[in-house]
Design a protein around this motif. Sequence first.
Motif, PDB file in Angstrom:
ATOM      1  N   THR A 118       0.816  -1.154  -0.035  1.00  0.00           N
ATOM      2  CA  THR A 118      -0.038  -0.023  -0.058  1.00  0.00           C
ATOM      3  C   THR A 118       0.927   1.129  -0.092  1.00  0.00           C
ATOM      4  N   VAL A 161       2.101   2.081  -3.399  1.00  0.00           N
ATOM      5  CA  VAL A 161       1.085   2.640  -4.235  1.00  0.00           C
ATOM      6  C   VAL A 161       1.112   4.039  -4.062  1.00  0.00           C
ATOM      7  N   GLU A 162       1.297   4.471  -2.798  1.00  0.00           N
ATOM      8  CA  GLU A 162       1.266   5.914  -2.405  1.00  0.00           C
ATOM      9  C   GLU A 162       2.405   6.715  -3.066  1.00  0.00           C
ATOM     10  N   HIS A 196       2.283   6.963  -6.654  1.00  0.00           N
ATOM     11  CA  HIS A 196       1.337   8.208  -6.946  1.00  0.00           C
ATOM     12  C   HIS A 196       2.200   9.476  -7.125  1.00  0.00           C
ATOM     13  N   ALA A 235      -5.625   1.453 -14.685  1.00  0.00           N
ATOM     14  CA  ALA A 235      -5.003   1.933 -13.444  1.00  0.00           C
ATOM     15  C   ALA A 235      -4.838   3.392 -13.380  1.00  0.00           C
ATOM     16  N   LEU A 270      -6.934   5.305 -10.358  1.00  0.00           N
ATOM     17  CA  LEU A 270      -6.095   6.264  -9.304  1.00  0.00           C
ATOM     18  C   LEU A 270      -6.553   7.536  -9.446  1.00  0.00           C
ATOM     19  N   TRP A 310       2.486   2.419 -13.545  1.00  0.00           N
ATOM     20  CA  TRP A 310       0.952   2.128 -13.732  1.00  0.00           C
ATOM     21  C   TRP A 310       0.535   0.801 -13.634  1.00  0.00           C
ATOM     22  N   GLN A 323       2.318  -1.610 -12.082  1.00  0.00           N
ATOM     23  CA  GLN A 323       2.681  -2.070 -10.742  1.00  0.00           C
ATOM     24  C   GLN A 323       1.555  -1.501  -9.716  1.00  0.00           C
ATOM     25  N   ILE A 324       1.010  -0.389  -9.880  1.00  0.00           N
ATOM     26  CA  ILE A 324      -0.140   0.401  -9.074  1.00  0.00           C
ATOM     27  C   ILE A 324      -1.404  -0.726  -9.524  1.00  0.00           C
ATOM     28  N   THR A 350      -3.271  -3.376  -6.485  1.00  0.00           N
ATOM     29  CA  THR A 350      -4.439  -3.154  -6.147  1.00  0.00           C
ATOM     30  C   THR A 350      -5.342  -4.337  -6.609  1.00  0.00           C
ATOM     31  N   HIS A 359      -8.539   6.383  -2.467  1.00  0.00           N
ATOM     32  CA  HIS A 359      -6.993   6.097  -2.312  1.00  0.00           C
ATOM     33  C   HIS A 359      -6.534   7.551  -1.932  1.00  0.00           C
TER      34      HIS A 359
END
Length: 857
Positions: free
Chosen positions: A341, A344-345, A348, A393, A397, A715, A717-718, A722, A770
């Motif tokens: 998590t 992902v943050e 971003h 993705a 996002l 992208w 990977q996000i 998820t 998110h």
Amino acid sequence: MKKNCLIIVCCQLLFAVAIKAQTITLANKQLRMEWLQTKDGWKINNLQFFINQKWQQVARPSGEYTLLYTTEQPSDSAAMQFKMVTGKAWPDTVYHYQLKIWQQASTAVALNTAGQAFHFYPASARQISANEVVFTYSSPLANMTATWKLDEQYAGDVQVKMQLECKKNGYYSLSSPSAITVDKQDMAWAVMPGYFQGKEMQKNMVLSYAYGQGVPEMPVLYRERCASSFCPIITTKENISFAVIPDPGLGRDPWANDHITHQTWQLALSHQNRRSSLSPTVYYPVLGEPGSLKKQGDHINYGFRYSFNQGEWYEVLTHAVNDIYDFKRTLALRKNTQSLTSRVEEMHHYLCDRTTSLWNTEEYNGLKIGGQSYLGGVVGSNRDAIKNADYGAMWMLANTSGDKYLQDSVLPLALNFKLAQQQTTPGFFQGAAMGQYYLSKSKTFREEWGDFVEPVSLTYYVMLDIGNILLFEPGNDTLKKRLALGASLLLNWQKPDGSWEVAYDRHTQQPLFTDIKDLRPTFYGLMVAYRILKDEKYLTAAKRGADWFIQNAVNKGHFIGVCGDARYAPDFATAQSAQALLDLYDLTHDKKYQEAAISTARMYLTSIYTQPVPSEKIKLVNGIERKDWQISQAGLSFEHGGIIGSANGAGPIMLCSHAGMFVRMFQLTGDSLFIEMARAAAIGRDAFVDQKTSVASYYWSTMNKGAGPYPHHAWWQIGWITDYLLSEAQLRSGNKITFARGFITPKVGPHESYGFTPGRIYGKEANLIHQQGVIKCNNPNIEYMLARGTDAKSLFVILLNDTGEPLKGQVKLNLDKVKMPANVQAITELTANKQLEPDAELDVALDGYGIKVWMIH
């Protein structure tokens, strides 16, 4: 008369004793092996397996040994030239990434024609116990001892220890004996994990050897660098599967100490013996490789096991992976230093920085388009290629985070890129995507490795991308028209049997790559059209395409990939195919699609490394101490493996798009290997993550260099993270947490988009959100996900334990970030209904692979 009868009886008894003295037997409740002493030596006379309450003969017993020897080091030049089914020479020199590895695969050693082969049977045998026999053999070249022992734990296994004393200087390779051989007409299935699978012999060596489509007729030797599991298996038509499994530690260690040693060749595997009889075989050491050069008095020692099992090949594979190579047990070694998590943050932020994300804007035919730089190989590029990766993705996002930069500055230009990518002018290619990449200097769209157009690219870059956008923008009529335009072309290009061509020349409009079939999920594009546009003709055509695919790909074990630079070596498109068939089952409820999906997913399990066994050994990686399990290949998938895939040089990849699909397969089948492999791929991979950006490297060989020339991979990977986490949440909650899935992402695997419609959390509707900073957790093995109730009065916090051990952590909530009402009264843990002070730092305890859900009012 009585005297004569007595003489006859005595003679018979003496003869029986003599016969008994000439046989040796190993037997337990499952397996019975009998050797007979002959003038040529001790041969296996009988090998039986207990099945259906009776003993059944297994194939043709043999017991022949083979020793390879040469005084001179074998040549590293190609020993044979090959041709495609079209008659054209192979390999095509345009595909320069494959030239070197194909040369390595066509040497006399690799083709198993090098050296002199000495075939023999042991001269003497000695029964040590009811479970153990020792055989010996002596010749002017070497002395050999082989110890056969029934495994005490696994009744279908026989352990063998080989010892060779060399009597001359030279190069030696000692193969495992051929316990049995299988007549080719009696073979039901054969698999060399990582290389091929199939139910019939394939005469064309390019199809079988390079593409893994069928069983090669030659007794070729496979390297451990792309052997996902050391377990060549043959299943007979009597439904008995037989494998040879080398002892752990026999193969190369891809990072033995402080540098890459992935290319080292210590162990060779084959589906045939040197005589070209079907019999899974191990060769150690490999003739001509450093370990094979011996002096008089040197020794060769190694061990392996034969494994027999009733049923399909898959059961033997699971046995090898978990029971022999400790895959399930070593999963417990995996721990995070950063949660998924958190990654992902951080990604971003990376993607919202134009510098780190290499975001470009260009003018094309009056449209302002945007995309990220792609600095890998593209034919015709001059470091000017740009592309967008995972539209699902991107829209996910942007919508779940409410990020204004993404919504206002990225998505509109990415959408324009998509509109520009599709040909709308009349002609043969109207509706097609004219290429994955935009070359800014020549102002043209181009495919990766040539000037052609693929139907699967139409599915990917028109149908899937536009379909995913339309899930978030259902009222976009322009996109609906573009989707219909693409669907019309897919229908036009579909052949009467349901299939498509691999590609068409952009100039002549003639089919290309006619030596291979389009064994990919091209039919999925029509499923997208049906789900969005609701026209039954699209579903009818999709089913026709899927039916052809099942018959020609799934049932035969034949696939090709989607990476043009590897000339479509089988790759992660196989995993996509499994999810595509699963999604088709969801649309039709026809069980044949679900069954085909499971079969395909199980074949894709052979694209996951399960060797060598991870350990706690300390290694040095770019000056940093790492434990072996932190950089282990075990649990990671190929980009493309086999003979010509990138895994030969670079090893596996960190892009674990299959992880969520594997979780779904486990929930569907109860087959634990799926969930074990999903978790092994996702967890504890921090050694490959760039600390500055939280972007993982693509290839294993680059370790933690981050995105490198592929910034768009963030992208993907996000997207896969998820998909994996939400699939785990659904599994662990017993379907009490569900969010609708969108469509597969193009190219890299089966992960799907989310967040376009409310999900359900323990009976309540909620939207996935998110927002960084709402939650902080001091334990990186705890994942956290957020959703806001559609009533705008509640916030859901989903917590997952990444490990199989109970753990504790502290979770800090910052409710101001989500603009919750000031009068927050309580946090409710749904399983316990505990009342807690608002804005507290909360202690959490989670069971192994556990889940907890809080609802904040």
